[in-house]
Design an enzyme around this catalytic site. Structure first.
Site, PDB file in Angstrom:
ATOM      1  CG  PHE A 127      17.455 -49.384 136.374  1.00  0.00           C
ATOM      2  CD1 PHE A 127      16.105 -49.596 136.196  1.00  0.00           C
ATOM      3  CD2 PHE A 127      17.872 -48.705 137.507  1.00  0.00           C
ATOM      4  CE1 PHE A 127      15.179 -49.137 137.115  1.00  0.00           C
ATOM      5  CE2 PHE A 127      16.961 -48.241 138.436  1.00  0.00           C
ATOM      6  CZ  PHE A 127      15.607 -48.457 138.238  1.00  0.00           C
ATOM      7  CD  GLN A 247      10.396 -47.336 127.268  1.00  0.00           C
ATOM      8  OE1 GLN A 247      10.345 -46.534 128.196  1.00  0.00           O
ATOM      9  NE2 GLN A 247      11.524 -47.888 126.858  1.00  0.00           N
ATOM     10  CG  HIS A 249       7.057 -50.809 132.053  1.00  0.00           C
ATOM     11  ND1 HIS A 249       6.796 -51.995 132.699  1.00  0.00           N
ATOM     12  CD2 HIS A 249       8.204 -50.326 132.572  1.00  0.00           C
ATOM     13  CE1 HIS A 249       7.763 -52.206 133.585  1.00  0.00           C
ATOM     14  NE2 HIS A 249       8.626 -51.217 133.528  1.00  0.00           N
ATOM     15  CG  LEU A 259       6.089 -48.891 136.319  1.00  0.00           C
ATOM     16  CD1 LEU A 259       6.079 -49.153 134.831  1.00  0.00           C
ATOM     17  CD2 LEU A 259       7.091 -47.787 136.618  1.00  0.00           C
ATOM     18  CD  GLU A 262      11.942 -52.577 133.926  1.00  0.00           C
ATOM     19  OE1 GLU A 262      11.565 -51.700 134.728  1.00  0.00           O
ATOM     20  OE2 GLU A 262      12.083 -52.370 132.714  1.00  0.00           O
ATOM     21  NE  ARG A 293      11.380 -50.240 131.225  1.00  0.00           N
ATOM     22  CZ  ARG A 293      11.424 -49.012 131.712  1.00  0.00           C
ATOM     23  NH1 ARG A 293      11.199 -47.976 130.931  1.00  0.00           N
ATOM     24  NH2 ARG A 293      11.674 -48.803 132.978  1.00  0.00           N
ATOM     25  CG  HIS A 363       6.662 -46.254 131.079  1.00  0.00           C
ATOM     26  ND1 HIS A 363       6.013 -45.856 132.226  1.00  0.00           N
ATOM     27  CD2 HIS A 363       7.973 -46.281 131.383  1.00  0.00           C
ATOM     28  CE1 HIS A 363       6.918 -45.646 133.178  1.00  0.00           C
ATOM     29  NE2 HIS A 363       8.109 -45.878 132.684  1.00  0.00           N
ATOM     30  NE  ARG A 404      11.894 -43.281 129.265  1.00  0.00           N
ATOM     31  CZ  ARG A 404      11.806 -43.621 130.557  1.00  0.00           C
ATOM     32  NH1 ARG A 404      12.831 -43.475 131.355  1.00  0.00           N
ATOM     33  NH2 ARG A 404      10.675 -44.092 131.042  1.00  0.00           N
TER      34      ARG A 404
HETATM   35  C1  FAD Z   1       5.050 -44.243 136.644  1.00  0.00           C
HETATM   36  C2  FAD Z   1       6.246 -43.660 135.975  1.00  0.00           C
HETATM   37  C3  FAD Z   1       7.522 -43.992 136.410  1.00  0.00           C
HETATM   38  C4  FAD Z   1       8.655 -43.435 135.804  1.00  0.00           C
HETATM   39  N1  FAD Z   1       9.888 -43.773 136.286  1.00  0.00           N
HETATM   40  C5  FAD Z   1      10.991 -43.203 135.726  1.00  0.00           C
HETATM   41  C6  FAD Z   1      12.286 -43.484 136.255  1.00  0.00           C
HETATM   42  O1  FAD Z   1      12.445 -44.231 137.221  1.00  0.00           O
HETATM   43  N2  FAD Z   1      13.361 -42.912 135.665  1.00  0.00           N
HETATM   44  C7  FAD Z   1      13.238 -42.078 134.599  1.00  0.00           C
HETATM   45  O2  FAD Z   1      14.254 -41.586 134.124  1.00  0.00           O
HETATM   46  N3  FAD Z   1      12.011 -41.783 134.086  1.00  0.00           N
HETATM   47  C8  FAD Z   1      10.890 -42.319 134.625  1.00  0.00           C
HETATM   48  N4  FAD Z   1       9.650 -42.015 134.100  1.00  0.00           N
HETATM   49  C9  FAD Z   1       9.527 -41.017 133.025  1.00  0.00           C
HETATM   50  C10 FAD Z   1       9.602 -39.584 133.561  1.00  0.00           C
HETATM   51  O3  FAD Z   1       9.041 -39.518 134.837  1.00  0.00           O
HETATM   52  C11 FAD Z   1       8.877 -38.573 132.674  1.00  0.00           C
HETATM   53  O4  FAD Z   1       9.305 -38.730 131.369  1.00  0.00           O
HETATM   54  C12 FAD Z   1       9.161 -37.151 133.112  1.00  0.00           C
HETATM   55  O5  FAD Z   1       8.854 -36.975 134.461  1.00  0.00           O
HETATM   56  C13 FAD Z   1       8.447 -36.087 132.292  1.00  0.00           C
HETATM   57  O6  FAD Z   1       8.748 -34.818 132.844  1.00  0.00           O
HETATM   58  P1  FAD Z   1       8.328 -33.452 132.132  1.00  0.00           P
HETATM   59  O7  FAD Z   1       8.812 -32.351 132.996  1.00  0.00           O
HETATM   60  O8  FAD Z   1       8.745 -33.474 130.728  1.00  0.00           O
HETATM   61  O9  FAD Z   1       6.746 -33.501 132.130  1.00  0.00           O
HETATM   62  P2  FAD Z   1       5.661 -33.571 133.352  1.00  0.00           P
HETATM   63  O10 FAD Z   1       6.257 -33.818 134.665  1.00  0.00           O
HETATM   64  O11 FAD Z   1       4.613 -34.504 132.866  1.00  0.00           O
HETATM   65  O12 FAD Z   1       5.098 -32.105 133.371  1.00  0.00           O
HETATM   66  C14 FAD Z   1       4.308 -31.582 132.334  1.00  0.00           C
HETATM   67  C15 FAD Z   1       3.659 -30.320 132.837  1.00  0.00           C
HETATM   68  O13 FAD Z   1       2.970 -29.700 131.762  1.00  0.00           O
HETATM   69  C16 FAD Z   1       1.662 -29.366 132.165  1.00  0.00           C
HETATM   70  N5  FAD Z   1       0.830 -29.299 130.962  1.00  0.00           N
HETATM   71  C17 FAD Z   1       0.496 -30.286 130.102  1.00  0.00           C
HETATM   72  N6  FAD Z   1      -0.288 -29.819 129.119  1.00  0.00           N
HETATM   73  C18 FAD Z   1      -0.440 -28.492 129.349  1.00  0.00           C
HETATM   74  C19 FAD Z   1      -1.147 -27.460 128.697  1.00  0.00           C
HETATM   75  N7  FAD Z   1      -1.903 -27.654 127.600  1.00  0.00           N
HETATM   76  N8  FAD Z   1      -1.075 -26.221 129.229  1.00  0.00           N
HETATM   77  C20 FAD Z   1      -0.361 -25.978 130.350  1.00  0.00           C
HETATM   78  N9  FAD Z   1       0.314 -26.921 131.016  1.00  0.00           N
HETATM   79  C21 FAD Z   1       0.268 -28.160 130.517  1.00  0.00           C
HETATM   80  C22 FAD Z   1       1.315 -30.452 133.155  1.00  0.00           C
HETATM   81  O14 FAD Z   1       0.232 -30.095 133.971  1.00  0.00           O
HETATM   82  C23 FAD Z   1       2.624 -30.534 133.924  1.00  0.00           C
HETATM   83  O15 FAD Z   1       2.704 -29.500 134.853  1.00  0.00           O
HETATM   84  C24 FAD Z   1       8.500 -42.559 134.703  1.00  0.00           C
HETATM   85  C25 FAD Z   1       7.226 -42.233 134.254  1.00  0.00           C
HETATM   86  C26 FAD Z   1       6.096 -42.784 134.868  1.00  0.00           C
HETATM   87  C27 FAD Z   1       4.758 -42.420 134.349  1.00  0.00           C
END
Ligand code: FAD
Ligand code: SF4
Lengths: 600, 237
Positions: A127, A247, A249, A259, A262, A293, A363, A404
């Site tokens: 990457f 960030q 994208h 998305l 890349e 990016r 992103h 990031r």
């Molecule tokens: C399209 C896309 C592609 C990506 N690709 C990559 C990649 O290839 N590699 C990489 O390293 N990163 C990637 N990322 C970034 C990465 O996926 C995210 O940063 C990461 O998954 C976030 O995980 P999390 O557990 O912190 O939050 P999330 O998975 O977003 O979970 C948050 C949780 O909190 C809950 N929640 C929110 N607000 C409340 C509330 N008020 N009360 C109760 N529950 C709540 C939600 O419902 C959910 O269950 C990508 C992101 C996107 C959008």
């Protein structure tokens, strides 16, 4: 509490996880592996934790394989530090990078279907920004499950949580944190399907609510990413950190913002302006379309601003073209079918014969709730809030600084999830019981929700939400300057006024989606204002934060921004130092961890 | 490219306060490039903020926005107006909530209840095979994985369960059965006997009549019926 808004139920748990995404559930599973008797509740806004946003991540996870003869963890640490524009914390970088491989094996053993090579071992891909030898040739460091690595991670931690009997509270909102004697003792939830408010008393509470992408008009983020966790701590007078580091994208599909990886440019896709000129040559003569990016996003934005973009008449959105027509049938059909498929599926064009409309899309948030290297939430740089933890995208340790690297976010979720889980398991041994309901509990929730239900007025909350996203995109987006951000602050204040007058169609509490949207709108407004205030005060350009009026990185801002919300709604700022222990401890590679110039 | 269309949406609504159900018509002019989720948002913004529906990722990776459109279960986020008009040869669309779980309000169903059936199929490794050595990954040949990874793409949108001719009361559902079968094929799972019990239980595979509706409607284009057939034929190792 007022008549309508009453806590219907009080439940006791050892641990309450607010946000059942990849980070929150990895934490839960770790606690259970250490203390199987622990009772844990995990809350999510979606109908099952499996639907959390982690499931959409595509590309992969960075982790140095100890069997790799070329790659070394210190190179990964260097790439992360340089990529962060010298504003990540080096103690955090070291903790995460050093535990990466062990945690990859944990995921594999617990069910994740990492893609294998012919030897039956993990396949690896490279990457942008991943290098050998401190900025040398490309490193093959990303492990992946096809183009659905996030889904693999989400499914693994969700299923392990299920197996270990975590209680899931779905389609619900955390509305307020509870405290007693200077420690966090749980939270108030709004359980939308039942229309009830529940008080959960817990010895330890984890905030893992994910990102804030919905603050912007075009984003890869899911509908629920409204920065709730950030607004939650801000309402309690606790700080958030580096929210101005958002960030973009470069290539989101116009208009849904999905998305377009890349990988399309990696295979030879080229960005064109309205005159079909391959403009990246002007901005990055060497790396062209494959530049980092933030640089590509700024180049696209410049083309659009200088009138060389195209405006889509259906969606009224300016964009540039991504040309992948010349790529082989093999690339379209076999190598990247999901991604090329997005264009036909979601905007109805054929990328083999049509140009694809793309533009920068929000992103990821590098900032979040300030935590130390154990995920303990900080009230100030040298004081933690006992009983309260944060992990994942909603937390800021800070592993990413102001920019990031691709594949580093998923890595943070489960490595820090393990660290926080271990820390909580230790804390539970000595943690005091939360005690009964505190004297003044759920007052904030009551005030908020009664206000929502009692308001009368014809303003439409979706119109306000759209206006907010428009303001942020235009005035505090890829490029920022003092005048536009000052205008943004005024505009946000006005939207805040309008919001108070939104009357809801129904005063029912049961699965009232409009009520949920209304709560989210408040969070969006709070978070948006905090982003702008932080960005306005940071008179420099650093990573993803790009000031037209201050284009250089400045030593005066070699620190994190802390932001606190005051009673009157105003935002005040403070600072936190950036840890540079890898540099300060000396040793062979200390020079690679100084204040480097970020050139590619 | 301007492709505006005037649509009529007949939306099945339900209000839990007074237990009332009705069909409400909405008429609006939209771009052919909008998806049905965008159209519903437009209705919220311009006509009726009280219309309840749900979604999350809005790019077919989470399965939150399943609904029935003109009789077909599908993901609203994937349905482009332009393509819907071509596919259904009409500009009038009837939108109904799924029936695999009780309706909470309008188009929102209590999917957590439908998930309970997936949970019964134990969508986790019951008894994991450990890694071969410290620091090493379990060796699995890619050809071996090709037999089952396709099934792990399932997002539990329940479109297949909706289309299935067996009803949820009797049958755990195609997606739940597939979650069990995929772990019978997975070399990391050792509890094959327990998996077989789930398969042969009263609400298990015997309830599948091989109508193949599941494969036909799956938005992830997974050949669900193929995996259920493997289960029936006992071809799982
Ligand atoms: C399209 C896309 C592609 C990506 N690709 C990559 C990649 O290839 N590699 C990489 O390293 N990163 C990637 N990322 C970034 C990465 O996926 C995210 O940063 C990461 O998954 C976030 O995980 P999390 O557990 O912190 O939050 P999330 O998975 O977003 O979970 C948050 C949780 O909190 C809950 N929640 C929110 N607000 C409340 C509330 N008020 N009360 C109760 N529950 C709540 C939600 O419902 C959910 O269950 C990508 C992101 C996107 C959008
Ligand atoms: S098998 Fe397909 S249709 Fe069935 S739940 Fe999974 S993704 Fe949906």
């Amino acid at each position: 509490m007022s008549q309508a808004i009453q806590a219907h139920e009080v439940i006791n748990k050892d641990v309450l996880v607010l946000g059942a995404g990849g980070a929150g559930l990895r934490t839960a599973v770790q606690i259970l592996s250490r203390r199987p008797e622990t009772s844990i509740a995990a809350v999510t806004k979606v109908s099952s934790p499996q639907k959390s946003h982690t499931t959409t991540a595509q590309g992969g996870v960075a982790a140095v394989d100890p069997k790799d003869r070329l790659d070394r963890p210190v190179y990964h640490m260097f790439d992360t530090w340089k990529g962060s524009d010298c504003s990540a914390d080096q103690n955090v970088i070291k903790t995460i990078v050093d535990s990466a491989w062990e945690q990859i094996l944990w995921l594999d053993a617990h069910g994740l279907h990492f893609t294998r090579n012919e030897e039956g071992r993990f396949s690896k891909r490279t990457f942008g920004g991943h290098t050998l030898d401190f900025g040398g040739p490309s490193a093959f460091r990303a492990i992946f499950e096809a183009d659905r690595t996030g889904k693999g991670i989400m499914d693994t931690v969700w299923s392990e949580s299920l197996k270990n009997k975590v209680l899931f509270i779905n389609q619900s909102l955390a509305t307020e944190l509870l405290f007693r004697d200077g420690r966090c003792i749980g939270a108030v939830l709004f359980e939308a399907p039942k229309g009830t408010f529940t008080v959960v008393l817990a010895k330890a509470t984890v905030i893992s609510t994910g990102g804030l992408g919905q603050v912007y008009k075009i984003t890869t983020n899911c509908r629920q990413n409204t920065g709730d966790g950030l607004a939650l701590v801000l309402r309690e007078g606790l700080p958030v950190m580096d929210l101005e580091a958002v960030q973009f994208h470069p290539t989101g599909i116009v208009g849904p913002g999905i998305l377009a990886s890349e990988a399309l440019r990696g295979e030879g896709g080229i960005l064109l302006n309205k005159d079909h000129e391959p403009f990246m040559e002007k901005y990055a003569p060497k790396m062209k379309d494959l530049a980092p990016r933030d640089l590509v996003a700024r180049s696209i934005e410049t083309e659009i601003r200088e009138g060389r973009g195209i405006v889509n008449s259906d969606l009224n959105l300016p964009h540039v073209w991504l040309d992948i027509r010349h790529l082989s049938e093999y690339v379209h059909k076999v190598k990247l079918p999901e991604i090329t498929g997005f264009f036909s599926k979601f905007i109805g064009i054929d990328p083999r014969t049509d140009l694809c409309p793309v533009r920068p899309t929000v992103h990821y948030q590098m900032g979040g709730i300030p935590v130390n290297v154990f995920g303990e939430v900080q009230q100030s740089p040298d004081q933690i809030m006992p009983g309260l933890y944060a992990v994942g995208e909603s937390a800021c340790a800070s592993f990413h600084g102001f920019n990031r690297l691709a594949t580093n976010s998923l890595l943070e979720l489960f490595t820090m999830g393990k660290v926080v889980g271990d820390r909580i398991a230790g804390y539970l041994r000595e943690a005091p019981e939360p005690g009964g309901k505190p004297a003044h509990f759920a007052e904030k929730t009551s005030a908020l929700f009664s206000g929502y239900l009692e308001a009368r007025g014809a303003d439409n909350l979706w119109s306000i939400r759209e206006a907010l996203r428009e303001v942020m995109t235009e005035k505090c987006g890829v490029f920022r300057n003092e005048q536009q951000m000052s205008e943004a602050i005024e505009a946000l204040k006005e939207l805040g006024q309008r919001t108070r007058k939104v009357g809801l169609t129904s005063s029912s509490l049961v699965m009232n989606q409009e009520l949920v949207d209304r709560f989210e709108l408040d969070n969006l407004l709070t978070v948006a204002m905090t982003i702008v205030v932080g960005a306005l005060a940071r008179k420099e350009s650093r990573g993803a934060h790009s000031r037209e009026d201050y284009p250089e990185r400045s030593h005066d801002y070699q620190h994190h921004t802390l932001a606190y919300k005051q009673e009157d709604g105003g935002i005040v700022l403070g600072k936190r130092d950036i840890d540079m222990s890898l540099h300060q401890e000396g040793g062979e590679h200390a020079g690679q961890f100084g204040l480097l110039e970020r050139k590619y | 490219m301007n492709t505006r269309q005037t649509l009529v949406l007949k939306i099945h609504r339900y209000s839990p306060e007074n237990n009332q159900a009705w069909v409400q018509d909405y008429q609006l002019k939209v771009s052919g490039m909008l998806r049905f989720t965008d159209v519903l948002r437009k209705i919220n913004q311009e006509q009726d903020p009280g219309l309840a529906w749900t979604s999350s990722c809005e790019h077919a990776q989470c399965g939150s926005c399943s609904a029935i459109v003109n009789g077909k279960p599908l993901l609203l986020c994937e349905l482009l107006v332009k393509k819907a008009v071509e596919r259904f040869k009409t500009t009038t669309f009837v939108l109904e909530p799924l029936t695999v779980a009780p309706v909470l309000r309008d188009l929102i169903v209590d999917l957590a209840q439908a998930y309970e059936r997936v949970h019964q199929a134990k969508p986790f490794i019951i008894d994991p095979a450990g890694p071969p050595a410290e620091g090493d990954e379990l060796r699995i040949q890619p050809q071996m994985m090709d037999h089952y990874v396709e099934a792990t793409r399932c997002i539990n949108c329940f479109c297949c369960a909706q289309a299935c001719i067996s009803r949820p009361g009797n049958f755990l559902g195609p997606n739940a059965m597939m979650a069990n079968i995929v772990r019978m094929l997975d070399p990391k799972e050792q509890a094959k006997d327990e998996r077989l019990d789930i398969l042969s239980a009263g609400n298990g595979l015997a309830r599948c009549h091989t109508a193949r509706a599941c494969s036909f409607v799956c938005p992830k284009e997974i050949d669900v019926a193929h995996f259920l057939a493997l289960g029936k034929q006992g071809k799982m190792s």
